[in-house]
Design an enzyme around this catalytic site. Structure first.
Site, PDB file in Angstrom:
ATOM      1  N   ASN A   9       0.847  -1.192   0.000  1.00 26.13           N
ATOM      2  CA  ASN A   9       0.000   0.000   0.000  1.00 26.13           C
ATOM      3  C   ASN A   9       0.883   1.243   0.000  1.00 26.13           C
ATOM      4  O   ASN A   9       1.586   1.516   0.970  1.00 26.13           O
ATOM      5  CB  ASN A   9      -0.910  -0.034   1.238  1.00 26.13           C
ATOM      6  CG  ASN A   9      -1.859   1.138   1.306  1.00 26.13           C
ATOM      7  OD1 ASN A   9      -1.469   2.285   1.132  1.00 26.13           O
ATOM      8  ND2 ASN A   9      -3.119   0.848   1.582  1.00 26.13           N
ATOM      9  N   ASP A  73      -1.798  -3.786  10.339  1.00 26.02           N
ATOM     10  CA  ASP A  73      -3.157  -3.943   9.851  1.00 26.02           C
ATOM     11  C   ASP A  73      -3.960  -2.886  10.582  1.00 26.02           C
ATOM     12  O   ASP A  73      -3.785  -2.680  11.783  1.00 26.02           O
ATOM     13  CB  ASP A  73      -3.710  -5.339  10.109  1.00 26.02           C
ATOM     14  CG  ASP A  73      -4.946  -5.604   9.244  1.00 26.02           C
ATOM     15  OD1 ASP A  73      -4.918  -5.253   8.046  1.00 26.02           O
ATOM     16  OD2 ASP A  73      -5.940  -6.129   9.757  1.00 26.02           O
TER      17      ASP A  73
END
Length: 199
Positions: A9, A73
């Site tokens: 990402n 996360d």
């Protein structure tokens, strides 16, 4: 110290580089190429550990040597929606959904309940794998989520989230301001303490 980030990402990579300016941050894909990791755990901690351990194990297979692998996360949870999107934040509107599609889905869910805004919070769990030992830390950011987007800074749900103590969304706030109190920066500050002890 070279730190391999178990993320592809680009938004997260940029945020880690800003928060850890003195370390060499390398995305795992620069070393290992494309690896699909199924984020199938039901907690942020479970997914963070799975990503970090998977990349660490792959690096050991190619004798990459002494390395720290960091994974995170994170996601947004809306209590009135049963804490959704939660661990499904990145794929709330479906697998490979764009930020825009995820935002639209969240807006639709809020609109179904006739809500212009409602309490919400971000969670970040950072997993560190070093010498095959796993360490985890958490950070949180509380505020409200809107049924509209305001601003273009940041990524994900940032244009919909107003943190406590502010009257602007993360999408409107300067990145430097966000760095001071974001869930990820809080978790990273704790992660830095872990790194100081283990390295």
């Amino acid at each position: 110290m070279k730190i391999v980030l178990a993320s592809a990402n680009k938004g997260k990579i940029k945020e880690f580089e800003r928060l850890l300016p003195n370390d060499e941050i390398v995305a795992f894909s620069e070393i290992l190429g494309k690896i699909e990791i199924d984020e199938d755990k039901d907690t942020f901690k479970g997914n963070a550990i799975k990503k970090a351990q998977t990349i660490y194990d792959e690096l050991q297979k190619i004798n990459f040597g002494d390395v720290v692998v960091i994974s995170d996360d994170s996601g947004i949870s809306v209590p009135v929606l049963g804490n959704a999107p939660g661990v499904y934040s990145a794929r709330y509107a479906g697998l490979n959904a764009s930020d825009k599609e995820n935002n639209e889905k969240l807006k639709a869910e809020l609109n179904k309940l006739g809500l212009e805004k409602t309490p919400a919070f971000y969670t970040a769990c950072i997993a560190i794998v070093y010498k095959n030992e796993v360490y985890t830390v958490h950070g949180w950011m509380y505020g409200e989520v809107l049924n509209k987007e305001i601003g273009t800074n940041g990524f994900g749900y940032d244009p919909m989230f107003i943190p406590n103590g502010y009257d602007k969304t993360l999408g409107e706030l300067d990145e430097g301001v966000k760095k001071e109190f974001s869930h990820r920066s809080k978790a990273l500050k704790l992660a830095m303490k872990v790194l100081e002890v283990i390295l």
